[in-house]
Motif scaffolding. Sequence first.
Motif, PDB file in Angstrom:
ATOM      1  N   SER A 193      -3.519  -9.707  -1.995  1.00  0.00           N
ATOM      2  CA  SER A 193      -3.022  -8.846  -0.929  1.00  0.00           C
ATOM      3  C   SER A 193      -1.509  -8.731  -0.985  1.00  0.00           C
ATOM      4  O   SER A 193      -0.790  -9.680  -1.299  1.00  0.00           O
ATOM      5  CB  SER A 193      -3.471  -9.349   0.440  1.00  0.00           C
ATOM      6  N   ARG A 215      -0.305  -4.593   3.554  1.00  0.00           N
ATOM      7  CA  ARG A 215      -1.609  -4.456   4.226  1.00  0.00           C
ATOM      8  C   ARG A 215      -2.743  -4.161   3.263  1.00  0.00           C
ATOM      9  O   ARG A 215      -3.865  -3.930   3.662  1.00  0.00           O
ATOM     10  CB  ARG A 215      -1.524  -3.351   5.279  1.00  0.00           C
ATOM     11  N   THR A 216      -2.413  -4.084   2.005  1.00  0.00           N
ATOM     12  CA  THR A 216      -3.442  -3.750   1.025  1.00  0.00           C
ATOM     13  C   THR A 216      -4.079  -5.016   0.474  1.00  0.00           C
ATOM     14  O   THR A 216      -3.382  -5.954   0.094  1.00  0.00           O
ATOM     15  CB  THR A 216      -2.825  -2.966  -0.146  1.00  0.00           C
ATOM     16  N   THR A 217      -5.406  -5.019   0.453  1.00  0.00           N
ATOM     17  CA  THR A 217      -6.117  -6.133  -0.184  1.00  0.00           C
ATOM     18  C   THR A 217      -7.073  -5.562  -1.234  1.00  0.00           C
ATOM     19  O   THR A 217      -7.846  -4.649  -0.944  1.00  0.00           O
ATOM     20  CB  THR A 217      -6.905  -6.947   0.852  1.00  0.00           C
TER      21      THR A 217
END
Lengths: 403, 282
Positions: free
Chosen positions: A107, A110-112
């Motif tokens: 991550s 906010r991106t995983t």
Amino acid sequence: MLIENMKMAFSAIQASKMRSFLTMLGIIIGIGSVISIVSIGDTMRGLFADLYGKIGITQAYVAIGYWVDERRQSDYFNLEEMERIKEIFGDEITYMDCDSQTSADASCARTTVKFNFTGIDYNYNEVQPINLIYGRFLNEGDVLGRRKNVVMDTVSAVNLFGEENAVGKSFRTTIYGTTDEYTVVGVYQKDMDPFEAMMMGANTEGGEAFLPYTILTWPNDMIYDLRFFCRSEETMDELCANIKNYVARIKDRRPEEIQLITARDQMGQWNGMLGGVSTAVGGIAAISLLVGGIGIMNIMLVSVTERTREIGIRKSLGARTRDILVQFLTESALLSACGGILGTLLGGGLVMAGGLLMGIPTVVRPGVVMLAVGFSALVGVFFGMYPASKAAKKDPIEALRYE
Amino acid sequence: MRQGKQNGERRSFGRKGQLPDYMTENICEDLIRLEDMVKIYDTGVLKVLGLKRINLTIHRGEFVAIMGQSGSGKSTLMNILGCLDRPTIGHYYLDGVDVAAMNPDQLSLIRNRKIGFVFQSFNLISRTSALKNVELPMTYARKSKKFREERARVLLERVGLGKRADHMPNELSGGQRQRVAIARALANEPPLLLADEPTGNLDTAASVEIMELFSQLHKEGTTVVVVTHEEEIAAFTERIIRFRDGQIVSDCPNVPRECGEERKTDASVKAEAAQKGDEALC
């Protein structure tokens, strides 16, 4: 005389085009399917050869055999053993790692993204083509120092960071229960043709990254299998046998209990399987050739009866038994060979069109084409034999009187 | 007539480079000699006597008509003379060679070189041009393509069809077709021309044309044997052999029937035939 016979046969075939075509249909379908099946097989074989050429034909894995029921702790390798093997066979081995992989969520902000991590040594790019476009590859320091640096491909970079050039960016992930910050040091471009993508799985959503293998072995230090690349294809058999024996000795196992797979063996298995399928389906297709041949025999019998008078005329003008025989044999052979040529065009055309559609380079071997056309002519001769001998044996008086 | 061998004879394979002994040039004054020749047809149930003890000699250069009603045995004789069939008993010497003992392939060779056939129904091969039809016997004689084509054109010219060489048989009239057949019969310069009812399918004018062509060929030295049942046709010949019930009943030169009357000229026959044709129309 042969040319005369050919001309006569051509004019006879042309005289009834529709009937000739329908007669040929069996041969067309038979040869067409044989050609397409053999060509598909050849194409697949070529694709596998390319694929294994890319991943390295000398690649091999060694581990305790999966068939061994009773496992011991000592069956697993540790890093020391791996280093020792590297030392002993160092001249013949160009690369060795512990084939360790793990997957974890990475991550950034906010991106995983779900990532597959592969642990490699610093010289991995010497045995595998890695088209690095940004930054650098992992170096010896990264591996020895267990530095948390990774190299990922462009697609993964875009998925995680939203841009290709992710050098210097970092993300968080949890490997073996430890959460850490990892930094991207290099980004490479994956070049895959559609077949490779199909066979190896194209990555569109997730991520893939290389990191030092030392990160994935520590702290467990328990390695199931070792992956290595041999220096040359010629000596790899001997080397593999030696490694197998050595591993058996240090693990106190018999050599039969050690499993050693090479990419070349795997390719051989694929080829063997493809060959088997080709032969089986080709055999079925050959049955349609038989049916086609019977069709030709049938029509030739009709033709001989229809042309009884012509046979009588020819005989009265001095045609010998053999002249008539050869005339009708030529006709059936030509009919069948024409079917063979049309079938080849059909089969080869279909394969090529399919290849073009899928973006795969296809292989239609000229040898196979020649064999197919030659074989179809042979089918014509074989099945033309009976009608032709029937024609040749006709009594000239009876034949002349025939209405 | 018989110098064709030097020209265009192509070497064929194996021992057939040379013609067998029975084909070598033995010019025999008696072109056809039948000695006590008997033909029996074995139908399985009963044996039919087709020809009864025929003795017949035809010299080189004769123009002969064989006459008889259907069933008289004249067709059987024709088949034997044409080497399409073999006598059951007796001998048939064609150009001094006994044909009775030969196998089908040997007979094919003899038909090819020594006999020219002209049939009632022309028997041209329908899918091929007039030229190709005339070439056919030369093809089986293994002549070169160039030689075949040149000679076929010469022959078609000779029968008056020089301009129709490339026509298909169905584009020609009956008389023209028969002339193609005659050209074909002459292809390998055979010593014997055998015509089986050559005018049977032709109208009177065409019949006369064909018979005049035969007369012409006869004058040039070919031996011509015509099988017919029409007196008008037989009238063109010089010798008439009459058949009945498988036997020769008469064999005499075709001399004027009444003393002093001249042999009918071609013209008079033509006129007569034309008249007869008109009557038939009425």
